[in-house]
Design an enzyme around this catalytic site. Sequence first.
Site, PDB file in Angstrom:
ATOM      1  CG  ASN A  25      -0.740   9.278   2.679  1.00 42.40           C
ATOM      2  OD1 ASN A  25      -1.138   8.303   2.023  1.00 42.40           O
ATOM      3  ND2 ASN A  25      -0.153  10.325   2.118  1.00 42.40           N
ATOM      4  NE  ARG A  82      -3.967   1.958   2.269  1.00 43.67           N
ATOM      5  CZ  ARG A  82      -4.337   2.657   3.338  1.00 43.67           C
ATOM      6  NH1 ARG A  82      -3.802   2.410   4.516  1.00 43.67           N
ATOM      7  NH2 ARG A  82      -5.243   3.614   3.232  1.00 43.67           N
ATOM      8  CG  HIS A 137      -1.314   5.406  -0.085  1.00 44.74           C
ATOM      9  ND1 HIS A 137      -1.971   6.012   0.956  1.00 44.74           N
ATOM     10  CD2 HIS A 137      -2.167   4.439  -0.536  1.00 44.74           C
ATOM     11  CE1 HIS A 137      -3.162   5.451   1.130  1.00 44.74           C
ATOM     12  NE2 HIS A 137      -3.293   4.479   0.243  1.00 44.74           N
ATOM     13  CG  HIS A 153      -8.063  -3.749  -1.611  1.00 44.60           C
ATOM     14  ND1 HIS A 153      -9.093  -2.871  -1.872  1.00 44.60           N
ATOM     15  CD2 HIS A 153      -6.988  -2.956  -1.320  1.00 44.60           C
ATOM     16  CE1 HIS A 153      -8.668  -1.616  -1.743  1.00 44.60           C
ATOM     17  NE2 HIS A 153      -7.390  -1.640  -1.423  1.00 44.60           N
TER      18      HIS A 153
HETATM   19  C1  HEM Z   1      -8.521   1.794  -6.435  1.00 42.17           C
HETATM   20  C2  HEM Z   1      -8.612   2.533  -5.402  1.00 42.17           C
HETATM   21  C3  HEM Z   1      -8.277   2.128  -3.992  1.00 42.17           C
HETATM   22  C4  HEM Z   1      -8.966   2.507  -2.904  1.00 42.17           C
HETATM   23  C5  HEM Z   1     -10.225   3.380  -2.869  1.00 42.17           C
HETATM   24  C6  HEM Z   1      -8.308   1.913  -1.775  1.00 42.17           C
HETATM   25  C7  HEM Z   1      -8.703   2.094  -0.465  1.00 42.17           C
HETATM   26  C8  HEM Z   1      -8.133   1.469   0.608  1.00 42.17           C
HETATM   27  C9  HEM Z   1      -8.561   1.639   1.965  1.00 42.17           C
HETATM   28  C10 HEM Z   1      -9.667   2.586   2.429  1.00 42.17           C
HETATM   29  C11 HEM Z   1      -7.828   0.815   2.740  1.00 42.17           C
HETATM   30  C12 HEM Z   1      -7.945   0.586   4.242  1.00 42.17           C
HETATM   31  C13 HEM Z   1      -7.479   1.750   5.050  1.00 42.17           C
HETATM   32  C14 HEM Z   1      -7.879   1.557   6.479  1.00 42.17           C
HETATM   33  O1  HEM Z   1      -9.082   1.625   6.755  1.00 42.17           O
HETATM   34  O2  HEM Z   1      -7.008   1.289   7.328  1.00 42.17           O
HETATM   35  C15 HEM Z   1      -6.930   0.114   1.875  1.00 42.17           C
HETATM   36  C16 HEM Z   1      -6.030  -0.827   2.280  1.00 42.17           C
HETATM   37  C17 HEM Z   1      -5.130  -1.435   1.454  1.00 42.17           C
HETATM   38  N1  HEM Z   1      -4.927  -1.172   0.118  1.00 42.17           N
HETATM   39 FE1  HEM Z   1      -6.110  -0.027  -1.048  1.00 42.17          FE
HETATM   40  N2  HEM Z   1      -7.252   1.176  -2.205  1.00 42.17           N
HETATM   41  C18 HEM Z   1      -7.179   1.282  -3.554  1.00 42.17           C
HETATM   42  C19 HEM Z   1      -6.214   0.734  -4.375  1.00 42.17           C
HETATM   43  C20 HEM Z   1      -5.169  -0.026  -3.925  1.00 42.17           C
HETATM   44  C21 HEM Z   1      -4.074  -0.459  -4.736  1.00 42.17           C
HETATM   45  C22 HEM Z   1      -3.865  -0.065  -6.190  1.00 42.17           C
HETATM   46  C23 HEM Z   1      -3.269  -1.228  -3.953  1.00 42.17           C
HETATM   47  C24 HEM Z   1      -1.998  -1.929  -4.309  1.00 42.17           C
HETATM   48  C25 HEM Z   1      -1.713  -2.391  -5.484  1.00 42.17           C
HETATM   49  C26 HEM Z   1      -3.874  -1.267  -2.653  1.00 42.17           C
HETATM   50  C27 HEM Z   1      -3.400  -2.001  -1.590  1.00 42.17           C
HETATM   51  C28 HEM Z   1      -3.928  -1.976  -0.327  1.00 42.17           C
HETATM   52  C29 HEM Z   1      -3.471  -2.825   0.751  1.00 42.17           C
HETATM   53  C30 HEM Z   1      -2.429  -3.909   0.648  1.00 42.17           C
HETATM   54  C31 HEM Z   1      -4.223  -2.476   1.875  1.00 42.17           C
HETATM   55  C32 HEM Z   1      -4.084  -3.056   3.286  1.00 42.17           C
HETATM   56  C33 HEM Z   1      -3.066  -2.244   4.043  1.00 42.17           C
HETATM   57  C34 HEM Z   1      -2.736  -2.744   5.432  1.00 42.17           C
HETATM   58  O3  HEM Z   1      -3.233  -3.785   5.857  1.00 42.17           O
HETATM   59  O4  HEM Z   1      -1.948  -2.067   6.083  1.00 42.17           O
HETATM   60  N3  HEM Z   1      -5.007  -0.522  -2.672  1.00 42.17           N
HETATM   61  N4  HEM Z   1      -7.121   0.545   0.590  1.00 42.17           N
END
Ligand code: HEM
Length: 369
Positions: free
Chosen positions: A115, A83, A87, A217
């Site tokens: 972030n 992530r 970002h 995800h």
């Molecule tokens: C397309 C739009 C995207 C949106 C709207 C989005 C949104 C989010 C949100 C809201 C979270 C959780 C934050 C929280 O509540 O703690 C999250 C977690 C995550 N996202 Fe996305 N995301 C997107 C795209 C991506 C992309 C492109 C990747 C990587 C290729 C990604 C990888 C991750 C990962 C691995 C997590 C888990 C992080 C953790 O466990 O620390 N996301 N994302």
Amino acid sequence: MAPLPLLAAAVIAVVALGSVGAYAAAGQEQEAGGGNDLRQPPVARGLSFDFYRQSCPRAESIVRDFVRDAVSKDVGLAAGLLRLHFHDCFVQGCDASVLLDGSATGPGEQQAKPNLTLRPSAFKAINDIGDRLERECRGAVVSCSDILALAARDSVVASGGPEYRVPLGRRDSPRFATAQDVLSGLPPPSSNVPSLLDVLRKIGLDATDLVALSGGHTVGLGHCTSFDDRLFPRPDPTMSPDFLGRLKRTCPAKGTDARTVLDVRTPNVFDNKYYVNLVNREGLFVSDQDLFTNATTRPIVERFARSQNDFFDQFGVSMVKMGQIKVLTGDQGQVRRNCSARNPGTADGLQWSSLVHTVVDAAAESLGF
Ligand code: HEM
């Protein structure tokens, strides 16, 4: 005029030559892409796969060993690193600006809302890898943005996902982005597909990239506050009732401070189950579930749900594309010695033009304009 059969033969020869050329070029790309077919994206000018061959030949294996070891002790770190790279790239390009701590000139990129939920362990891992590389290669040779790109890839691999080759040679920005840049670069989880595509189009990504990259995800966690508007006051009708019940047990009221897994089937494994979840209406965010509701993206979701190979191939392609967004190369930017701070002696976070504006505005205000 050439007789017809001769002309036809010439045309066939030209077409054949053309396709041999394309094939040869694709063949090289294929080798570079580690098993991906003809769709390997072009490498951005200034980047190459062997960028550190002379200056730090063990760079890739040092990052790989570190990530493998660290993820074996803390499985969530893989999600954190993946992530962090996303970002970084979506805001001002892959220039490691997200790693810069705020400064006296104001809050940094890290303080912008999307972030705030990045994992501290991921920032620390990048700095620790940077220290290790600096010792090994006698100086700051490998950029923080390259470390991020490699660590993201190695996190995917360490969690069971696809191998792909990462073009290297990015340079780091001395300047972090504004909170406004972060908000316009990173769509909120309440976004639907058309608004997600609007954001991605501006940075050269398409609907297939959106579906593939959202597959990130398949690992990691989300806070209740990122999706509880789907639970309260009324349940989102696109969500399966069982999944709704499960989420309500974790988040019994709006604003609960708790987290749940993004992939309900295999939360720590990088696989295609994320898409199986979407087909079963078990996507956590609106931005996830709408990929299945939307007519443009639905067939891509269905294909990835059926074929993990298709997903893995496309994920590698889309990650290479994402990892090359607005990269700094050559003599642009810098290679940071400390990934959290610009190198001493470089211009601070404010650009001269905005500094001049600020001073002029302040003067005008004090004069009552
Ligand atoms: C397309 C739009 C995207 C949106 C709207 C989005 C949104 C989010 C949100 C809201 C979270 C959780 C934050 C929280 O509540 O703690 C999250 C977690 C995550 N996202 Fe996305 N995301 C997107 C795209 C991506 C992309 C492109 C990747 C990587 C290729 C990604 C990888 C991750 C990962 C691995 C997590 C888990 C992080 C953790 O466990 O620390 N996301 N994302």
